[in-house]
Design a protein around this motif. Sequence first.
Motif, mmCIF file in Angstrom:
data_model
loop_
_atom_site.group_PDB
_atom_site.id
_atom_site.type_symbol
_atom_site.label_atom_id
_atom_site.label_comp_id
_atom_site.label_asym_id
_atom_site.label_seq_id
_atom_site.Cartn_x
_atom_site.Cartn_y
_atom_site.Cartn_z
ATOM 1 N N ARG A 1 -2.562 8.397 6.041
ATOM 2 C CA ARG A 1 -1.152 8.621 5.743
ATOM 3 C C ARG A 1 -1.002 9.020 4.274
ATOM 4 N NH1 ARG A 1 2.402 3.616 7.712
ATOM 5 N NH2 ARG A 1 3.404 4.131 5.739
ATOM 6 N N LEU B 1 10.338 -1.718 -5.575
ATOM 7 C CA LEU B 1 9.036 -1.429 -4.968
ATOM 8 C C LEU B 1 8.089 -2.618 -5.094
ATOM 9 C CD1 LEU B 1 8.391 2.250 -6.171
ATOM 10 C CD2 LEU B 1 9.058 1.510 -3.878
ATOM 11 N N SER C 1 4.281 9.777 -5.726
ATOM 12 C CA SER C 1 5.156 9.178 -4.722
ATOM 13 C C SER C 1 4.647 7.799 -4.324
ATOM 14 C CB SER C 1 5.243 10.086 -3.484
ATOM 15 O OG SER C 1 5.766 11.341 -3.815
ATOM 16 N N PHE C 2 5.421 7.139 -3.458
ATOM 17 C CA PHE C 2 5.070 5.800 -3.004
ATOM 18 C C PHE C 2 5.220 5.720 -1.492
ATOM 19 C CE2 PHE C 2 6.645 5.503 -7.342
ATOM 20 C CZ PHE C 2 5.633 4.790 -7.955
ATOM 21 N N HIS C 3 4.601 4.704 -0.906
ATOM 22 C CA HIS C 3 4.716 4.503 0.535
ATOM 23 C C HIS C 3 6.157 4.154 0.887
ATOM 24 C CE1 HIS C 3 0.390 4.688 0.945
ATOM 25 N NE2 HIS C 3 0.236 3.717 0.063
ATOM 26 N N THR C 4 6.694 4.827 1.891
ATOM 27 C CA THR C 4 8.078 4.565 2.292
ATOM 28 C C THR C 4 8.186 3.341 3.197
ATOM 29 O OG1 THR C 4 7.833 6.113 4.140
ATOM 30 C CG2 THR C 4 8.739 6.979 2.079
ATOM 31 N N SER C 5 7.092 2.997 3.845
ATOM 32 C CA SER C 5 7.079 1.829 4.728
ATOM 33 C C SER C 5 5.798 1.039 4.496
ATOM 34 C CB SER C 5 7.159 2.277 6.186
ATOM 35 O OG SER C 5 7.046 1.170 7.066
ATOM 36 N N TYR D 1 14.291 0.686 -9.611
ATOM 37 C CA TYR D 1 13.506 1.255 -8.512
ATOM 38 C C TYR D 1 12.105 0.650 -8.481
ATOM 39 C CZ TYR D 1 11.064 4.846 -5.761
ATOM 40 O OH TYR D 1 10.304 5.513 -4.827
ATOM 41 N N GLN E 1 0.431 0.022 -2.506
ATOM 42 C CA GLN E 1 1.697 0.275 -3.206
ATOM 43 C C GLN E 1 1.652 -0.281 -4.628
ATOM 44 O OE1 GLN E 1 4.036 2.347 -2.468
ATOM 45 N NE2 GLN E 1 5.904 1.308 -1.788
ATOM 46 N N ASP F 1 9.262 -5.463 -2.795
ATOM 47 C CA ASP F 1 8.961 -5.146 -1.390
ATOM 48 C C ASP F 1 7.485 -5.388 -1.088
ATOM 49 O OD1 ASP F 1 11.578 -4.435 -0.933
ATOM 50 O OD2 ASP F 1 11.230 -2.274 -1.014
ATOM 51 N N ILE G 1 0.118 10.587 0.692
ATOM 52 C CA ILE G 1 1.406 10.835 0.067
ATOM 53 C C ILE G 1 1.184 11.748 -1.131
ATOM 54 C CG2 ILE G 1 2.450 8.665 0.810
ATOM 55 C CD1 ILE G 1 1.782 7.491 -1.890
#
Length: 214
Positions: free
Chosen positions: A109, A164, A115-119, A160, A137, A167, A111
Amino acid sequence: MVVKSFTDEQLNFFKFSIIVVDEFPKALRQTFKYMWENVGPGSNWDDSEAVRDSFLTKEGGKTKVPTDKSYEEWDCTALFQATIYAQTFALPDSKGKLTTLSEWYVKPRPITHGSFHTSLVSPSGNKAETFAFAIDQLRLLRNSFCHSTSSTMDKKLFDYYVKLAKDAFKALGVSTDSIDAVGNMAESHFPTEEVARLTQKLKIIVMRSRVYFG
């Protein structure tokens, strides 16, 4: 004693420095211990020389993790190597070859840079998959922050990055209280010595991340 007043953007930078330098390693150590005891070997991680030697053996007798030292001394770079890049937690692919958590879950997966992992949470409830994305992440977040060319951070970016980080902590089952506490720090928490400590730590992180994982 504080030599000069910080702007809000400078204060945000130093606050997030605390999170990266002090809180990320704590979360990763807690996660590594959990993984060792529940995902991998299943034995108690007492941080003894014997158990560290056992980890070294499972890594094939060679690792970038300083197993000659207490895991309390392992930094983020070592802890990434000890978790998502470790043979200890590797899974067999279709041909029986052991594949690290990073190769198994993260690489398929990809990216874009920056960018960062969305999920982070596995849709199937697979804890190893969730841990792989949450740990990665933190790696991405650490790299993005430490490789920044500025020592300031506006509130939007700070909020932001904090989201992150929180999360990722939640996905790993780690309390976010420490992050909240840092967010409430004032200028008085950053005397000259503390600023110097953070600056030096960040330099070391940047150097090590470039040598090992990027």
